[in-house]
Design an enzyme around this catalytic site. Sequence first.
Site, mmCIF file in Angstrom:
data_model
loop_
_atom_site.group_PDB
_atom_site.id
_atom_site.type_symbol
_atom_site.label_atom_id
_atom_site.label_comp_id
_atom_site.label_asym_id
_atom_site.label_seq_id
_atom_site.Cartn_x
_atom_site.Cartn_y
_atom_site.Cartn_z
ATOM 1 N N GLY A 272 32.127 45.613 39.579
ATOM 2 C CA GLY A 272 31.180 45.640 40.685
ATOM 3 C C GLY A 272 31.894 45.974 41.978
ATOM 4 N N MET A 274 36.072 45.112 44.190
ATOM 5 C CA MET A 274 37.402 44.520 44.146
ATOM 6 C C MET A 274 37.867 44.197 45.553
ATOM 7 S SD MET A 274 39.777 43.477 42.212
ATOM 8 C CE MET A 274 41.262 42.677 42.786
ATOM 9 N N GLU A 275 38.461 42.997 45.703
ATOM 10 C CA GLU A 275 38.703 42.410 47.016
ATOM 11 C C GLU A 275 40.008 42.826 47.669
ATOM 12 O OE1 GLU A 275 40.242 39.314 43.943
ATOM 13 O OE2 GLU A 275 38.581 40.727 44.091
ATOM 14 N N ASN A 276 40.450 44.052 47.523
ATOM 15 C CA ASN A 276 41.700 44.472 48.144
ATOM 16 C C ASN A 276 41.638 44.185 49.648
ATOM 17 O OD1 ASN A 276 42.153 45.933 45.566
ATOM 18 N ND2 ASN A 276 40.602 47.301 46.419
ATOM 19 N N HIS A 306 30.659 38.214 48.493
ATOM 20 C CA HIS A 306 31.576 37.735 47.464
ATOM 21 C C HIS A 306 32.984 38.266 47.726
ATOM 22 C CE1 HIS A 306 32.559 37.056 43.005
ATOM 23 N NE2 HIS A 306 33.547 37.840 43.413
ATOM 24 N N GLU A 307 33.091 39.591 47.934
ATOM 25 C CA GLU A 307 34.410 40.176 48.164
ATOM 26 C C GLU A 307 35.007 39.698 49.482
ATOM 27 O OE1 GLU A 307 35.650 41.592 45.622
ATOM 28 O OE2 GLU A 307 33.724 41.599 44.592
ATOM 29 N N GLU A 329 37.530 33.379 41.838
ATOM 30 C CA GLU A 329 36.241 33.955 41.419
ATOM 31 C C GLU A 329 35.088 32.966 41.517
ATOM 32 O OE1 GLU A 329 35.800 36.907 41.358
ATOM 33 O OE2 GLU A 329 37.755 37.787 40.945
#
Length: 857
Positions: A272, A274-276, A306-307, A329
């Site tokens: 969905g 990604m939290e880079n 969320h991210e 998470e």
Amino acid sequence: MPGENLSRDEARERAALLSVDGYEVSLDVRSAVGDGDESPGTFRSVTTIRFRCAEPGAAGFADLIAPSVTSVSLNGRDLDPSEVFDGSRISLEDLAAENELIVDAQCAYSRTGEGLHRFVDPEDGEVYLYTQYEPADSRRVFACFEQPDLKAPFRFEVRAPEGWTVWSNGAATHTDGVWRFAETKPISTYITCVVAGPYHYVTDSYERVLEDGTRLEIPLGAMCRKGLAPHFDSDDVFLVTKQGLDFFHDHFDYPYPFGKYDQAFVPEYNLGAMENPGLVTFREEFIFRGKVTQASYEGRANVILHEMAHMWFGDLVTMVWWDDLWLKESFADFMGTFAGVGATRFKDAWITFANRRKAWAYRADQLPSTHPITADIRDLQDAKLNFDGITYAKGASVLKQLVAYVGQDAFLEGARRYFKRHAYGNTRLGDLLSVLEETSGRDMAAWSRSWLQTAGVNSLTPQVLLSAEGRITELAVLQEAAESHPELRPHRVAVGLYRRTPEGSVERYARVEVDVDGPRTVVAELAGAEAPELVLVNDDDLTFCKTRFDAESLDTLKRQLGDLTDPLARALCWSALWNMTRDALLPARDFMDLVLRFAGRESDIGVLQMLHAWANSALVNYAAPGWRPTGERLLAEGALKELRLAEPGSETQLAWARFFASVASSPADLQLLQGLLEGTAKIDGLTVDQELRWAFLGPLASHGLADEEVLAAELARDDTASGKRHQVRCLAARPSAAVKAQAWAQVVESDALSNALVEATIGGWNQSSQRELLAPYAQKYFAAIERVWADRSIQIGMDVVRGLFPSLQDSPDTLDATDAWLSAHEDAPPALRRLVLEARDDLARALRGQECDAKTG
């Protein structure tokens, strides 16, 4: 490759031996535009790592997955790549107290969404690159120590084709075709990121005055492919972003620590998002090419938040190893909804959470592969499979229970202390529990043992005793657990009593909160209350449990579910009824009947769309085979009726149109879909945009009414990356033995397709109306999966093993074949066995459901 599957023990030993001072990574991706669409080719990657060794003279290894290594230098000594590099690891002997490793390699562009993914846009031929690393694919792009607890600052430098823009975690400077990025804070390898190409890029900014008077300024950016730019509603993305930053600054008391905040919507993404840090990546399907319901906008907002929560839970403070993946998470999943309700227009997000998100968790927690939220992750293959409904949705549900247990203020104060105490470091379960004990005064060890360190879901059922005068003598909550996971847990729940009003609605007239503990808990506060017609034992969704009903409550729901006025209570009842269907306690046809009678009155569009999905699943998986044609007809008739009744142009109308298409099978229904496509039929207010055209073409293709020529013409009309995926799905859906053989060969025997087209092909190949056509592939599946798992990337392996399991051959014979494979392959990779065990469990559950439904008939 040998050593590619890093174990927890190896990571622990390496972390004790090494500490990393910094990385300098230089990538040359100018080759990306030269190979066309057939061969991704390679790019040059030069990495310098400075690190210390606690035991001078010891040996270690660095991680790298690459076709070739040109040179390796350790502390000025040239090492022979053929001797020290085995395809996934670089052996490092005789380490000094302080070391410098330089690796010059040729790394491969990816077609699978792992590493540096290369995408060629069929619309205009432009090439786009992005990276995706979680849990361990940065080693496909640069040499590194690939584990979350060896954090370090990173400096990236990228040489890119002329006319491209490049982004990374830090701010960029650009000189003579070279993009250089500011050094990051200490972060883990898996959250570094590079995005490069002719992306459409929009900017904004966020400003805030902090409590100490300093001004925080965060540059914002958002990007997508040029072909999607006309559909890109970046204003709404920025709106939610700013609302989220306000919310987290208000509650976390720790300023956003990573400088800028870019968000890239990229093609062919496996996840969905990604939290880079500083450069979050999302799947581009969050840019909507056609009309969608508010549930889609809410879903996107939830993922954005969320991210963003990960910037603190995961990026600033990171788990030591993947056992504690939940430390990021579960928190991000909880915070996505918590912030959505608290900061955005999506005030009913907890309804979506209760109905949709927790359904994922309930399913995962009843599989044979269920695990505690704090899981036992032996290696990277285990880690990859644990991005599941337990780690995300059950974990988030348990955190909601924790907030009820310790109080919201204590919970948030614990988070604030956690960030300050462990900033840029790594943590384990105990680190979080200790701060929560400080702030709440509660014994977190017992709570943790019950909720975080055991698996399985409890069932809560009301037991009501009434007096002759129609009042409650005693109301108790019965708690049960599965035999495989017998733990009974403490639950903080709200028990709600409901009854009909004179106007005919069903409304709550009493509610108490109580701590349920043990097999039977008496709710003393409700003694003497008037007799209820419905008891809801997890009212307001405070805990994680399967809600059951007493006989009177179930009868009330069967008669009057649509009259229940509170949307969250209604969503909880729907979820409970669906769990009963999956557990073979409610016949599938009864659940479908409830949907047909009451879904048309559902006010929450996300719940309505979930009901459509569940009704379809009930038909395909849990209805008795002999009754399926009747059920299919009833669903199609009901969907068409609601479609015609829906307000013209409304999102409800759109939802029913998509559902009708998904269940259409009769000549008349398919003729209507053709007419809507061709403009010879019309439903007032329904705009058949391009995305809806493909939704209608899917069932037409699967029933033999849209051939290759028709689909080619539609692709010419929508000659885009999205259009290509839709066309591939429809082509694989056609009811032909030759089509199925070709699709199977493309996915199983070849690696030419990208991850997105593998997904589309599998999605088209599986058609519930083609069970006989697909029957010969059951045996082929079991013969192929071990080879596929060995030869393909883990992402493609997962897609194939999950997607091609012969679930539509729902007979005891298939169950026996699955058991035979498992018995004969006890030494197969544990991750592969887990996927087959999960598919087996779903099949066994379907057979039990079909048996329950057949008894009704």
